[in-house]
Design an enzyme around this catalytic site. Structure first.
Site, PDB file in Angstrom:
ATOM      1  N   GLU A  49       0.824  -1.220   0.000  1.00 54.52           N
ATOM      2  CA  GLU A  49       0.000   0.000   0.000  1.00 54.52           C
ATOM      3  C   GLU A  49       0.854   1.264   0.000  1.00 54.52           C
ATOM      4  O   GLU A  49       0.452   2.296  -0.519  1.00 54.52           O
ATOM      5  CB  GLU A  49      -0.958  -0.001   1.186  1.00 54.52           C
ATOM      6  CG  GLU A  49      -2.107  -0.989   1.066  1.00 54.52           C
ATOM      7  CD  GLU A  49      -1.733  -2.385   1.517  1.00 54.52           C
ATOM      8  OE1 GLU A  49      -0.556  -2.618   1.906  1.00 54.52           O
ATOM      9  OE2 GLU A  49      -2.603  -3.279   1.482  1.00 54.52           O
ATOM     10  N   PHE A 111     -11.687  -8.385  13.108  1.00 58.07           N
ATOM     11  CA  PHE A 111     -10.574  -8.782  12.246  1.00 58.07           C
ATOM     12  C   PHE A 111     -10.234  -7.660  11.256  1.00 58.07           C
ATOM     13  O   PHE A 111     -11.123  -7.118  10.613  1.00 58.07           O
ATOM     14  CB  PHE A 111     -10.927 -10.063  11.491  1.00 58.07           C
ATOM     15  CG  PHE A 111      -9.841 -10.490  10.531  1.00 58.07           C
ATOM     16  CD1 PHE A 111      -8.598 -10.878  11.006  1.00 58.07           C
ATOM     17  CD2 PHE A 111     -10.053 -10.475   9.157  1.00 58.07           C
ATOM     18  CE1 PHE A 111      -7.594 -11.248  10.125  1.00 58.07           C
ATOM     19  CE2 PHE A 111      -9.050 -10.847   8.275  1.00 58.07           C
ATOM     20  CZ  PHE A 111      -7.813 -11.233   8.764  1.00 58.07           C
ATOM     21  N   GLN A 112      -8.977  -7.337  11.179  1.00 61.15           N
ATOM     22  CA  GLN A 112      -8.470  -6.267  10.301  1.00 61.15           C
ATOM     23  C   GLN A 112      -9.128  -4.919  10.590  1.00 61.15           C
ATOM     24  O   GLN A 112      -9.359  -4.122   9.686  1.00 61.15           O
ATOM     25  CB  GLN A 112      -8.598  -6.645   8.824  1.00 61.15           C
ATOM     26  CG  GLN A 112      -7.643  -7.786   8.450  1.00 61.15           C
ATOM     27  CD  GLN A 112      -7.454  -7.942   6.957  1.00 61.15           C
ATOM     28  OE1 GLN A 112      -8.348  -7.698   6.164  1.00 61.15           O
ATOM     29  NE2 GLN A 112      -6.263  -8.370   6.566  1.00 61.15           N
ATOM     30  N   LYS A 161     -17.752  -1.588   5.390  1.00 63.20           N
ATOM     31  CA  LYS A 161     -18.203  -2.534   4.369  1.00 63.20           C
ATOM     32  C   LYS A 161     -19.725  -2.533   4.220  1.00 63.20           C
ATOM     33  O   LYS A 161     -20.240  -2.638   3.103  1.00 63.20           O
ATOM     34  CB  LYS A 161     -17.713  -3.933   4.728  1.00 63.20           C
ATOM     35  CG  LYS A 161     -17.763  -4.908   3.574  1.00 63.20           C
ATOM     36  CD  LYS A 161     -17.081  -6.212   3.926  1.00 63.20           C
ATOM     37  CE  LYS A 161     -17.114  -7.183   2.750  1.00 63.20           C
ATOM     38  NZ  LYS A 161     -16.465  -8.454   3.106  1.00 63.20           N
TER      39      LYS A 161
END
Lengths: 557, 170
Positions: A49, A111-112, A161
């Site tokens: 990234e 998570f993440q 999301k």
């Protein structure tokens, strides 16, 4: 028309004229990548990234457009942070889009998950965490507006999301109106310009000191006319290279820590300094209390906070440099301009006495010689990107930049590994121009994996590694200021030719002076990515040099 | 020297982080900060007390003005504005005599006795910073068990309000 958040994002990017996104997909950004797949917007898949955001910076710096990068949540997002700060320091317009875990997981250590909104507050000009899909289109419009206007900078949009998947009626954004964001758009105070012109009329030893603001505002033509009409010599910062032709008789080259002696002497002796879009960085001023003590300072900057931040400005002028220079040019007709003959004679004496030069007698691969040969072979017309270190300074000193936006350097933050991914962005923007990365072996190894990106997208970038097997600039400081104790700066770099070949690029090894020019010519003829491994002497130093915090009188070399 | 900065900011999540983060990043020390709603629900007022010479404060003001969520910022002058802080103390009262003395001190500062127990007394007081500092010093002689201060809130007197005072971004 009902659209998902992901579709709204892509529609909004299209509306902003985005042609290419640099990024890496991941779990929390997949709905957007799914829409991106057949959107018509190009995507460059980098290998890290950090590579993505530096590529976006290279694209932005060479085109003047907003660079766009994208990453997933958590580690994807945090890997952007270096580039965000880099863009903030060099006023580069960037919009970074990061996926985020669904809103119901925010704050649960999902998570993440990382709080990239919180992390990026001091790293961006502004940032958003989108909590309502109905606000998304307006947020994207605002983000681009903030990134590219005033003093440009990076803006981050964190997009959960579930918001990407949420469906709503798509409404085109209203024209951006931010009541709290208009300090950049005030009228130019013409009375201040009159005062500055009077100072020019009274001065005996004036100098124009140019920073990156001149390039950002596209003021190079105004600057050229202003300098030519007033006959005031011009020195530039690292960011200002290319804003004024390096070969012009009025050019003093770069000033500061590794600037030319004549630029630094001129600044030291000046009785008037016209600072244009420059911010008096410590690499320019050295010890501030000793800096330009006898000079009246005119400071033109779009950012009011830069005025009086480091150095007191006798005549502050707030505004976009291009517009301010246009006012100057209009008023010059009535000014009683001098020719400053004595001053020019003095500067000419310094130029003759202390030219920018290097020892070039032996049959070794001298770094300065390599840069000069690249300059000659490309006729000064290439886009040059650099990493950070000795090679960066040699490139700044010996490539005589003629045009703006042809020099891309991480100047404020000093990010090693910046140059090569920035070149990817530049080459994507200009497929038919020659893009050269001049890099150090240490710097290059920080983002070396982007060779895969360059090869995958057939980017014919020429990479010239000035390889001395050391973290060269740190080694130089250890030699000069730490009694030669080379504490952990020896790299013993790998076989870059084999590495290049392993990635599918072309590798060339250069160990003799006679091989330098042919290698460059061969690289220019090759339409593949080329890695040139120039084996330079291990202990060559960058001169002239002012030690950190030192004064002009302490200039070495 | 202590300056009292009064900021009008957009009332939405993250603004306090942006402002406070600016102070951290630039190395300025916040003496106190208080935030609350205003007559306009879209705006909040932040009152920040900050130390530093004129040049430092000017730089802080300019950096704050750059923030996208900051509508205006004023450096409030002492004689043109009201500045108030609330403080609450729990003070030890080992004897009846000390309790009486403390109540007397509270009276001088127009403080209110909020609660009392066999061994301690709770005082609340509103005033400017000098007054709060004074009563704190006096109560400290008896032993302060706990204390809390709100940080100051401030506004310019309507009679002293001048348009050019406001550093509002035009």
């Amino acid at each position: 028309m009902k659209l998902t958040g992901a579709q709204i994002l892509i529609e909004s990017l299209k509306a902003e004229g985005v042609e290419v996104i640099f990024g890496i997909p991941g779990g929390a950004i997949m709905p957007v990548y799914d829409v991106l797949f057949d959107s018509g917007i190009a995507h460059i898949l980098t290998r890290h990234e950090q590579g993505a955001i530096h590529a976006a910076e290279g694209y932005a710096r060479t085109t003047g457009k907003v660079g766009v990068c994208m990453a997933t949540s958590g580690p994807g997002a945090t890997n952007l942070v270096t580039g965000l700060v880099d863009a903030l320091m060099d006023s580069t317009p960037i919009v970074a889009i990061t996926g985020q875990v669904p809103t119901h997981l925010i704050g649960t250590d999902g998570f993440q998950e990382a709080d990239i909104y919180g992390i990026s507050i001091p790293a961006t000009k502004y940032n958003y965490l989108v909590r309502d899909v109905n606000k998304l289109a307006q947020i994207v419009a605002e983000a681009f507006y903030i990134a590219r206007t005033g003093r440009p900078g990076p803006v981050l949009i964190d997009l959960p999301k579930d918001i990407q998947n949420a469906v709503t009626e798509y409404v085109k954004p209203k024209p951006v109106s931010l009541p709290c964001y208009n300090q950049y758009f005030q009228e130019i105070n013409e009375a201040q310009v009159d005062k500055a012109i009077q100072a020019i009329e009274e001065a005996e030893r004036p100098v124009i000191y140019v920073g990156g603001g001149v390039i950002i505002s596209g003021a190079h033509q105004e600057l050229y006319e202003f300098a030519k009409r007033t006959r005031i010599p011009v020195t530039t910062t690292l960011m200002g290279l290319g804003s004024f032709p390096g070969t012009d008789e009025l050019s003093l080259g770069m000033l500061g820590m590794h600037g030319t002696k004549y630029a630094n002497y001129a600044m030291g002796e000046a009785d008037l300094i016209l600072a244009l879009g420059a911010r008096f960085d410590d690499r320019v001023t050295g010890k501030v209390s000793e800096f330009a003590r006898n000079a009246k300072i005119v400071h033109v900057d779009i950012d009011a906070a830069e005025i009086n931040k480091i150095v007191y400005a006798h005549i502050p002028i707030r505004g976009d440099v291009k517009k301010v220079l246009q006012v100057f040019l209009k008023k010059l007709d009535k000014a009683k301009l001098k020719t400053y003959d004595k001053w020019h004679k003095q500067i000419q004496e310094w130029k003759t006495q202390y030219p920018l030069t290097y020892e070039n007698s032996e049959d070794r691969v001298i770094p300065q010689y390599v840069v000069e040969q690249i300059y000659e072979a490309t006729k000064g017309e290439a886009i040059i990107t650099v990493g950070v270190g000795q090679h960066q300074m040699w490139a700044a000193q010996y490539y005589r930049f003629q045009a703006p936006r042809s020099w891309v350097s991480s100047s404020g933050l000093g990010t090693m590994g910046f140059g090569f991914p920035a070149a990817i962005g530049a080459q994507v923007a200009y497929p038919h121009r020659t893009v050269f990365t001049i890099d150090g072996d240490g710097s290059f190894q920080m983002t070396i994996q982007e060779l895969a990106t360059a090869v995958q997208y057939h980017l014919p970038i020429k990479i010239a590694i000035l390889n001395n097997g050391y973290l060269g600039m740190v080694r130089q400081w250890q030699q000069l200021f730490f009694k030669g104790r080379y504490s952990h700066t020896f790299l013993g770099s790998p076989d870059f030719v084999k590495i290049a070949e392993g990635y599918g690029a072309v590798g060339i090894l250069i160990t003799k002076k006679a091989e330098v020019r042919p290698a460059i010519e061969k690289a220019l003829e090759t339409d593949n990515t080329v890695v040139m491994d120039f084996r330079i002497p291990q202990e060559d130093n960058v001169y002239p040099m002012i030690p950190a915090g030192g004064t002009l009188k302490q200039m070495i070399g | 020297m202590l300056h009292t900065l009064s900021l009008l900011v957009r009332n939405h999540p993250g603004v306090l982080s942006h402002v406070a983060g600016l102070f951290t990043r630039r190395g300025y020390n916040i003496e106190s900060i208080s935030v609350g709603v205003t007559e306009n629900p879209e705006l909040s007022r932040m009152t920040i007390a900050v130390g530093g010479d004129e040049r430092v404060v000017q730089q802080i003001i300019k950096q704050c003005q750059k923030l996208v969520d900051v509508l205006s910022i004023k450096d409030l002058k002492y004689d043109e504005s009201i500045t108030r802080e609330l403080a609450v103390f729990v003070v030890k009262t080992p004897s009846n005599q000390s309790r009486a003395e403390i109540i007397q001190i509270a009276g001088v500062f127009n403080a209110r006795v909020a609660d009392m127990s066999e061994t301690s007394i709770m005082i609340e007081v509103t005033g400017n910073q000098r007054q709060i500092d004074s009563i704190t010093r006096l109560l400290a002689q008896y032993g302060i068990e706990e204390m809390a201060r709100t940080g100051i809130v401030a506004l310019t007197f309507p009679s002293k309000r001048k348009p050019e005072d406001s550093l509002e971004k035009e």
